[in-house]
Scaffold this active site. Structure first.
Site, mmCIF file in Angstrom:
data_model
loop_
_atom_site.group_PDB
_atom_site.id
_atom_site.type_symbol
_atom_site.label_atom_id
_atom_site.label_comp_id
_atom_site.label_asym_id
_atom_site.label_seq_id
_atom_site.Cartn_x
_atom_site.Cartn_y
_atom_site.Cartn_z
ATOM 1 N N VAL A 195 -26.178 -74.717 -47.083
ATOM 2 C CA VAL A 195 -26.351 -73.637 -48.053
ATOM 3 C C VAL A 195 -26.243 -74.229 -49.454
ATOM 4 C CG1 VAL A 195 -25.499 -71.430 -48.912
ATOM 5 C CG2 VAL A 195 -25.377 -71.940 -46.456
ATOM 6 N N GLY A 239 -22.797 -75.909 -42.102
ATOM 7 C CA GLY A 239 -22.219 -75.566 -40.812
ATOM 8 C C GLY A 239 -23.137 -76.007 -39.699
ATOM 9 N N GLY A 245 -22.125 -75.643 -49.071
ATOM 10 C CA GLY A 245 -21.444 -75.881 -47.805
ATOM 11 C C GLY A 245 -22.447 -76.094 -46.688
ATOM 12 N N ASP A 262 -19.625 -63.954 -33.530
ATOM 13 C CA ASP A 262 -18.862 -65.063 -34.111
ATOM 14 C C ASP A 262 -17.971 -64.557 -35.245
ATOM 15 O OD1 ASP A 262 -18.039 -67.689 -34.159
ATOM 16 O OD2 ASP A 262 -19.635 -68.369 -35.491
ATOM 17 N N LYS A 265 -30.195 -70.893 -47.751
ATOM 18 C CA LYS A 265 -29.724 -71.512 -46.513
ATOM 19 C C LYS A 265 -30.897 -72.149 -45.773
ATOM 20 C CE LYS A 265 -27.131 -70.592 -42.252
ATOM 21 N NZ LYS A 265 -26.306 -69.616 -41.509
ATOM 22 N N MET A 285 -25.465 -74.427 -38.182
ATOM 23 C CA MET A 285 -26.861 -73.995 -38.285
ATOM 24 C C MET A 285 -27.612 -74.656 -39.441
ATOM 25 S SD MET A 285 -27.927 -71.816 -35.952
ATOM 26 C CE MET A 285 -29.151 -70.722 -36.652
ATOM 27 N N GLY A 286 -26.897 -75.147 -40.459
ATOM 28 C CA GLY A 286 -27.607 -75.749 -41.573
ATOM 29 C C GLY A 286 -26.787 -75.793 -42.838
#
Length: 512
Positions: free
Chosen positions: A29, A24, A22, A148, A45, A26-27
């Protein structure tokens, strides 16, 4: 269809990337094989290439260090095991590989039942409580605010011992609360779950996470959000969080019948002012505890553990354990034929009418047993996760008139037997010590009971889970040697404490 160039790459001569799991803000994985440990699955990650600046690299590294510390202390926070930078200068960190689905996917199918909601919420709260308690930086403890909390950052996985195990993910924008830290003066988070003070860019504390938890709790019970923004924009959500009262449960679903005190807990978390919310996660847990008792969450957990324990082989010492109480079962046991007639100590599960109980089997000369018919019993458990997850179970028999008897044994947390015994000890909160005399080993000579401190019971359960998910290391002897050394270091402290608090027959469980 383009092929991901990262697939098949090996990082640090150790982690071979297998597939993308996946991505997101931030980066990305990836699933990877830890080739050093024989292909154990891990997750890697990477920081997004669009964020490759000095500030974001430091934040990413801080996320890794934060999760590394927190994951060692709570099974409800994802564990980080390694950190590095690849050939292109892109930082990455390695964490445990988790199989399951995020809470958002669970809620989207249907809202949670009250017992399941209480189980999930308690686990989430335990993870947050650990984060809010802080991590150590340069010898000082600083609290962590996640900033978050939302369903997509909560993973629901299946565990043999816990049933549904909850893990908090993504501490990418977590804030370390340091006294000298400057205010953020900017918004970071997810609009729909952000607290009013977070929308203003204020410095945050644990109560901001509690607000986000309140939004999520409402959604877990109803499948709907407690607030509705006119537009999905910063301005729309700013007005909703600051000025819109949360919708009532009855408005969202008139057929949903919730206990009044459960509604009160959720709504208190959604208070606009931080001072009107629960001031700590401990307050939330305390408020939920009566509901857990009422709805039987504890019984469900016990049933899951009982089902796991029921798969254990029955000890050969009992012909029909279901007919014997715990004390009777202990008294009629016979020394196992595969064990030597010598001064040894070993753990053994024992079946009885109460289920499976933890016992410690001890063989000594008859005179040594008789000297300790009246004694102070002390126990302590120590744990080492790396290089091999191993626990040292120490029992001390203390009598001022005679030399202390130290009865250490090891529980290998990578073995099913070691994990089962740790869980039994943690659940029972006590164990029976079965004494066998070398001169007459056939039958148990006497039985004593030693209780275990509540904090040690909790740790035993956590260590069993850590052992289950830790990578396999083929050299457990190293961990044993370190634990033996630690025991020698604390022996003088134990003796001093026992001497000062000695009272014949007293059971001491948490003196240090």
């Amino acid at each position: 269809m383009m092929t991901d160039p990262n697939i098949g790459r090996v990082l640090s001569n150790r982690y071979q990337l297998v597939q993308l799991l996946g991505q997101g803000s931030m980066g990305r994985v990836y699933e990877a094989n830890d080739v050093t440990l024989g292909g154990v699955l891990v997750a890697v990650k990477f920081l997004s290439q669009t964020l490759l600046n000095g500030k974001m690299k430091l934040r990413f590294e801080r996320e890794a260090k934060t999760c590394a510390q927190l994951g060692q202390r709570s099974i409800h926070i994802v564990r980080v095991m390694d950190y590095g930078v690849n050939e292109e200068g892109i930082p990455f960190y390695v964490m445990e590989h988790l199989k399951g689905e995020n809470l958002s996917e669970v809620i989207n199918r249907q809202p949670l039942t009250i017992p399941r909601f209480l189980d999930f919420t308690r686990q989430i709260c335990l993870g947050l409580q650990c984060a809010h308690a802080g991590i150590q930086i340069d010898g000082e403890i600083y609290p962590i605010v996640h900033r978050d909390i939302k369903p997509s950052n909560i993973l629901v996985s299946q565990s043999e011992s816990f049933g549904e195990l909850i893990k908090i993910l993504d501490f990418g924008i977590a804030k370390v609360l340091q006294a000298e830290a400057s205010q953020t003066n900017c918004f970071m988070g997810t609009l729909a779950y952000s607290s009013p003070e977070q929308m203003e860019g204020q410095e945050l504390d644990a109560r901001s996470d509690i607000y986000s938890l309140g939004v999520m709790m409402f959604q877990m019970l109803t499948g709907r959000m407690p607030l509705h923004a006119d537009t999905h924009s910063f301005g729309g959500w700013y007005k909703a969080h600051h000025f819109q009262p949360p919708r009532s449960f009855d408005t969202v679903n008139s057929s949903l019948k919730l206990p009044k005190n459960l509604e009160t807990i959720v709504m208190s978390c959604l208070a606009k002012s931080p001072g009107d919310r629960p001031q700590s996660i401990a307050e939330v847990l305390s408020a939920l505890a009566p509901l857990e008792q009422r709805y039987g969450t504890g019984r469900q957990i016990a049933q899951r553990i009982g089902a796991s324990l029921s798969r254990m082989p029955a000890p050969s010492t009992l012909q029909d354990p279901n007919l014997l109480s715990a004390d009777e079962a202990c008294r009629v046991t016979t020394w196992p034929g595969n064990m030597p007639i010598a001064e040894i100590v070993f753990p053994k599960p024992l079946n009885c009418t109460e289920g499976v109980i933890p016992t410690l089997w001890v063989m000594l000369p008859m005179r040594e047993i008789q000297k300790r018919m009246r004694c102070t019993r002390y126990n302590q458990f120590m744990f080492m996760e790396t290089p091999h997850p191993m626990a040292l179970w120490l029992t001390v028999l203390y009598n001022r008139e005679h030399e202390s008897r130290w009865l250490p044994c090891f529980l290998d947390m990578k073995s099913p037997q070691g994990r089962q015994m740790a869980r039994l000890l943690g659940q029972a909160g006590q164990y029976r010590i079965l004494f066998f005399a070398q001169e007459n080993p056939r039958h148990c000579f006497t039985v004593q009971t030693s209780s275990i401190a509540a904090n040690q019971c909790k740790l035993l359960q956590e260590w069993a889970m850590i052992g289950q998910i830790s990578p396999l290391n083929p050299n457990p002897s190293v961990s044993k040697e370190h634990l033996r050394g630690a025991l020698e270091n604390i022996k003088p402290k134990i003796l001093m404490k026992l001497e000062s608090l000695y009272d014949a027959g007293t059971d001491l469980t948490s003196l240090l």
